[in-house]
Write a protein that holds these residues in place. Structure first.
Motif, PDB file in Angstrom:
ATOM      1  N   GLY A 132       0.715  -1.154  -0.100  1.00 20.39           N
ATOM      2  CA  GLY A 132      -0.082  -0.067  -0.061  1.00 20.39           C
ATOM      3  C   GLY A 132       0.838   1.410  -0.126  1.00 20.39           C
ATOM      4  N   TYR A 133       2.177   1.069  -0.004  1.00 14.38           N
ATOM      5  CA  TYR A 133       3.101   2.496  -0.124  1.00 14.38           C
ATOM      6  C   TYR A 133       3.033   2.918  -1.531  1.00 14.38           C
ATOM      7  CZ  TYR A 133       4.388   1.288   4.608  1.00 14.38           C
ATOM      8  OH  TYR A 133       4.751   1.167   6.080  1.00 14.38           O
ATOM      9  N   LYS A 139       9.438  11.192  -0.767  1.00 14.68           N
ATOM     10  CA  LYS A 139      10.892  12.046  -1.372  1.00 14.68           C
ATOM     11  C   LYS A 139      11.943  11.488  -0.334  1.00 14.68           C
ATOM     12  CE  LYS A 139       8.179  16.107  -3.197  1.00 14.68           C
ATOM     13  NZ  LYS A 139       8.555  15.426  -4.439  1.00 14.68           N
ATOM     14  N   ILE A 140      13.146  11.599  -0.941  1.00 17.08           N
ATOM     15  CA  ILE A 140      14.202  11.126  -0.213  1.00 17.08           C
ATOM     16  C   ILE A 140      14.120  11.880   1.276  1.00 17.08           C
ATOM     17  CG2 ILE A 140      16.580  11.180   0.172  1.00 17.08           C
ATOM     18  CD1 ILE A 140      16.788  10.779  -2.977  1.00 17.08           C
ATOM     19  N   LYS A 141      13.788  13.260   1.153  1.00 13.92           N
ATOM     20  CA  LYS A 141      13.974  13.975   2.381  1.00 13.92           C
ATOM     21  C   LYS A 141      12.837  13.364   3.460  1.00 13.92           C
ATOM     22  CE  LYS A 141      10.198  17.350   1.057  1.00 13.92           C
ATOM     23  NZ  LYS A 141       9.942  18.723   0.777  1.00 13.92           N
ATOM     24  N   HIS A 142      11.914  12.545   3.035  1.00 16.79           N
ATOM     25  CA  HIS A 142      10.830  11.955   4.020  1.00 16.79           C
ATOM     26  C   HIS A 142      11.707  10.666   4.715  1.00 16.79           C
ATOM     27  CE1 HIS A 142       7.595  13.839   1.233  1.00 16.79           C
ATOM     28  NE2 HIS A 142       7.771  14.489   2.319  1.00 16.79           N
ATOM     29  N   GLY A 149       5.928   7.714   6.451  1.00 19.10           N
ATOM     30  CA  GLY A 149       4.956   7.049   6.724  1.00 19.10           C
ATOM     31  C   GLY A 149       4.946   5.647   7.042  1.00 19.10           C
ATOM     32  N   ILE A 150       6.496   5.153   6.722  1.00 19.05           N
ATOM     33  CA  ILE A 150       6.747   3.717   6.735  1.00 19.05           C
ATOM     34  C   ILE A 150       6.873   3.227   8.421  1.00 19.05           C
ATOM     35  CG2 ILE A 150       8.570   1.996   6.397  1.00 19.05           C
ATOM     36  CD1 ILE A 150       9.326   3.712   3.992  1.00 19.05           C
ATOM     37  N   ASN A 184       0.191  -1.489   8.285  1.00 21.97           N
ATOM     38  CA  ASN A 184      -0.157  -0.652   7.053  1.00 21.97           C
ATOM     39  C   ASN A 184       0.622   0.760   7.087  1.00 21.97           C
ATOM     40  OD1 ASN A 184      -1.698  -2.788   5.957  1.00 21.97           O
ATOM     41  ND2 ASN A 184      -3.432  -1.973   7.494  1.00 21.97           N
ATOM     42  N   PRO A 185       0.888   1.632   5.923  1.00 21.82           N
ATOM     43  CA  PRO A 185       1.396   2.919   5.935  1.00 21.82           C
ATOM     44  C   PRO A 185       0.755   3.502   7.057  1.00 21.82           C
ATOM     45  CG  PRO A 185       1.037   2.059   3.829  1.00 21.82           C
ATOM     46  CD  PRO A 185       0.259   0.936   4.632  1.00 21.82           C
ATOM     47  N   LEU A 186       1.502   4.342   7.732  1.00 17.67           N
ATOM     48  CA  LEU A 186       0.998   5.352   8.765  1.00 17.67           C
ATOM     49  C   LEU A 186       0.203   6.539   8.221  1.00 17.67           C
ATOM     50  CD1 LEU A 186       4.158   4.871  11.185  1.00 17.67           C
ATOM     51  CD2 LEU A 186       2.216   3.920  11.228  1.00 17.67           C
ATOM     52  N   GLY A 187       0.448   6.895   7.082  1.00 19.22           N
ATOM     53  CA  GLY A 187       0.036   8.061   6.382  1.00 19.22           C
ATOM     54  C   GLY A 187       0.630   8.652   5.177  1.00 19.22           C
ATOM     55  N   LYS A 188       0.008   9.439   4.771  1.00 18.73           N
ATOM     56  CA  LYS A 188       0.937  10.053   3.529  1.00 18.73           C
ATOM     57  C   LYS A 188       2.242  10.660   4.109  1.00 18.73           C
ATOM     58  CE  LYS A 188      -3.411  11.106   1.138  1.00 18.73           C
ATOM     59  NZ  LYS A 188      -4.199  12.241   0.361  1.00 18.73           N
ATOM     60  N   PRO A 189       3.148  10.848   2.909  1.00 21.73           N
ATOM     61  CA  PRO A 189       4.178  11.252   3.401  1.00 21.73           C
ATOM     62  C   PRO A 189       4.003  12.791   3.803  1.00 21.73           C
ATOM     63  CG  PRO A 189       4.407  10.393   1.151  1.00 21.73           C
ATOM     64  CD  PRO A 189       2.807  10.336   1.354  1.00 21.73           C
ATOM     65  N   GLY A 190       4.936  12.978   4.814  1.00 21.39           N
ATOM     66  CA  GLY A 190       4.773  14.536   5.755  1.00 21.39           C
ATOM     67  C   GLY A 190       3.687  14.439   6.583  1.00 21.39           C
TER      68      GLY A 190
END
Length: 657
Positions: A132-133, A139-142, A149-150, A184-190
């Motif tokens: 689901g990612y 982005k690399i900064k995330h 969100g991982i 599952n993913p914790l949420g969208k990036p950021g």
């Protein structure tokens, strides 16, 4: 509000003996390096449960490059540690990984704004996509900021499994697979900050895809190991131990009976941890990084301090591969590690300090070592002109003072206790600020005669010690804040030479009539016993004895109280053009549970309401700072009515701004 302190006003009589001021010149450091080692020896001796302590201070511009240590490198065999022995630095590696990525940006190979999908294998991409990612939006900064969100695989269950299978040889692929299985993913990036080693395993794969080399080889080149003489830094089991490098120390987790020698290092090897080095080279890496010896482009280097704004709105102190923290009120940047390692760079000192404690359970010991070394280093770099201990005050005068900070204590407290509760002297030295700690401590308010007397006292102190007059700041804790405001208003009104540029108060009862009303309400609470009622009854009797009763009380108290909400009266008009700060911690639950006090009858509520009036009346230089879970006494007791709610580094910037 702290009624116990207010009661001291009612019950205590100050007895002051006559004596000559004690003036102490700053001691000379004939052998400063010996002082550092003495600190390690002393802390080790006072902590008999400690196994080993190692530390290094790197500050070339100040002529300091020192390593020291004490204890055992192998507890079972009682082998004394050697100062330059290497250790596993665990998560302290994350700054190395972030710096490697930024070096690739400096070389125009990638940018931290790139989607990570560009630099990952199809196998890894498909693995995370199936869970689901969306790697095209991460982005690399995330990854570097733990805002991808991982979810992390290195959780309690993982450590429990490692505990039962210490010799299992992990691969990076296996750990990444585990990351997709834990949730599952914790949420969208950021969206949220969630510390996860999986982010950094992905970063090492990015480094490999970008350089076409194994990440550990690429890092060695990118971070200029050879140029910087980092000759004792390597990835055990992935690289050969460098020639002439000493044996790794044993590192322990005594709570779980772990010895690093009894585990396969692969459980923490592929970017979340993995590097072994000694305290000297860890500190040198840190120092060289922040002094542009690794990343030469300042704009690129500055990216490492980036803080990704997360949707939750919570303050995030994590940058790219490092955290922002404070030690003794001095801002620092760096990273700690699982095994009890840490390295921090202090811009104000232009120094990096690394500390290893060989038992992961002894985090407090590591903190104590850091604080003691920072205090000693600051003392060497910023010597005092003199220290004066007098009946009414204590002065810590720096040699090149840029400002003077005057502090008034809470009820019944002294200058000595202010020092213990408000850890400000080290930061003040490093910022060239002299500190004058007053003993004037048993006045809920001050009348005109006492205000004039205090003004004259300060004038005499300034004249006697030739203190700088054009940058004066005054602060006070609790009832000391009432004194600070009233006195500062008078100093401006009379246009004295020491009229302050800024005034701050810490959880002070600025509205005496609100204090009176809340005490009346307390006396009507049928659930309070006589012991609990003693405080409000004492306050009521005290205020009525001094100001009268009913309407007379309100009129009279208004002329003594800095503010009166009932009449919206401001009794410190001269401070409108002055920098003004209110510090408070509105912990409703704590006051309810520990003092049976509703929020509406706390200092925090009153200060919030006063701030609304000041903002309405356009006091442009005023601000209220409401903290969360910062209030602790020096003994570790949780108490929102404490000096500790003041961020010392931020206060220094406020004074210098």
């Amino acid at each position: 509000m702290n009624f116990n302190q207010i009661l001291l006003i009612l019950l205590c009589i100050s007895i002051i003996s006559c004596k000559t001021d004690k003036v102490t010149d700053e001691k000379k450091y004939d052998k400063p390096i010996d002082n550092f080692q003495s600190i390690i020896d002393s802390i080790y001796k006072s902590n008999p449960e400690s196994i080993g302590i190692m530390a290094h201070i790197e500050s070339p511009k100040n002529g300091i490059s020192w390593s020291g240590g004490k204890g055992y490198s192998d507890l079972e065999n009682k082998t004394e540690l050697i100062v330059n022995q290497p250790a596993l630095i665990a998560s302290s590696i994350k700054t190395y990984i972030a710096a490697s990525i930024l070096r690739l940006q400096e070389q125009n190979i990638l940018t931290i704004e790139d989607d990570i999908a560009k630099f990952l294998s199809k196998e890894t991409y498909d693995l995370f996509e199936s869970d689901g990612y969306d790697f095209d939006s991460i982005k690399i900064k995330h990854l570097l900021s733990h805002t991808s969100g991982i979810e992390d695989y290195a959780n309690k269950e993982y450590l429990d499994w490692v505990d039962k299978h210490p010799k299992h040889r992990w691969s990076r692929k296996e750990q990444l697979e585990l990351a997709t299985q834990v949730g599952n993913p914790l949420g969208k990036p950021g969206h949220t900050f969630s510390y996860a080693d999986a982010n950094y395993l992905l970063c090492t794969e990015i480094i490999e895809q970008a350089t076409k080399k194994p990440f550990y080889e690429a890092i060695r080149t990118l971070l200029k190991y050879e140029t910087l003489n980092l000759n004792n830094t390597w990835f055990p089991t992935l690289e050969e131990k460098p020639t002439n490098t000493l044996e790794l120390v044993h590192q322990y987790w005594t709570e779980k009976n772990w010895d690093s020698y009894n585990q396969d290092i692969s459980w923490d090897l592929y970017g979340g941890g993995g590097i072994a080095t000694n305290t000297e080279e860890l500190a040198k890496f840190s120092y060289n990084l922040f002094n542009k010896k690794i990343i030469e482009n300042q704009d690129v280097l500055n990216l490492i301090f980036s803080k990704i704004e997360i949707s939750s709105g919570k303050d995030n102190k994590y940058g790219l591969g490092l955290s922002e923290t404070e030690v003794k009120g001095l801002k620092a940047y760096g990273h700690g590690g699982f095994w009890g390692t840490v390295v921090l760079y202090f811009p104000k000192l232009d120094a990096s300090i690394s500390v290893f404690v060989l038992d992961r359970n002894q985090g407090k010991l590591r903190s104590n070592v850091l604080q003691a070394l920072v205090t000693e280093l600051t003392a060497q770099l910023f010597p005092l002109e003199k220290t004066v201990v007098a009946d009414n005050y204590e002065l810590h005068q720096v040699k090149k003072a840029e400002a003077t900070l005057i502090l008034y204590p809470g009820g019944g407290s002294t200058a000595k206790e202010t020092k213990e509760e408000f850890d400000i002297l080290t930061a003040a030295r490093a910022n060239n600020i002299s500190v004058l700690l007053m003993n004037f401590n048993r006045h809920l308010w001050i009348d005109e005669a006492k205000t004039k007397e205090l003004s004259q006292e300060l004038e005499e102190i300034y004249s006697k010690y030739k203190l700088k007059k054009n940058d004066v700041f005054i602060g006070g804790m609790s009832i000391g804040g009432n004194v600070a405001l009233t006195l500062s208003n008078y100093l401006h009104q009379e246009k004295t030479s020491i009229a302050p540029k800024g005034v701050f108060i810490v959880d002070s009862p600025l509205d005496l009539y609100a204090l009176y009303e809340s005490s009346i309400i307390d006396t009507k609470n049928p659930e309070f016993d006589e012991e609990r009622l003693a405080e409000p009854k004492g306050i009521i009797n005290y205020l009525e004895a001094n100001f009268g009763q009913e309407e007379k009380l309100l009129k009279n108290i208004q002329e003594a109280s800095p503010f009166t909400l009932k009449t919206r009266y401001i009794n410190i008009p001269q401070l409108k053009g002055c920098k003004l700060r209110f510090y408070t911690e509105p912990d409703k639950q704590w006051w309810k549970e520990n003092r049976q006090t509703d929020f509406e009858y706390t200092n925090a509520y009153t200060l919030r309401k006063i701030s609304e009036i000041l903002n309405e009346k356009q006091w442009m230089k005023f601000e209220i700072i409401e903290t969360e879970n910062k209030g602790y006494r020096a003994n570790g007791e949780r108490h929102p009515h404490s000096w500790s709610i003041v961020d010392v580094n931020d206060l220094m910037m406020w004074i210098g701004g």
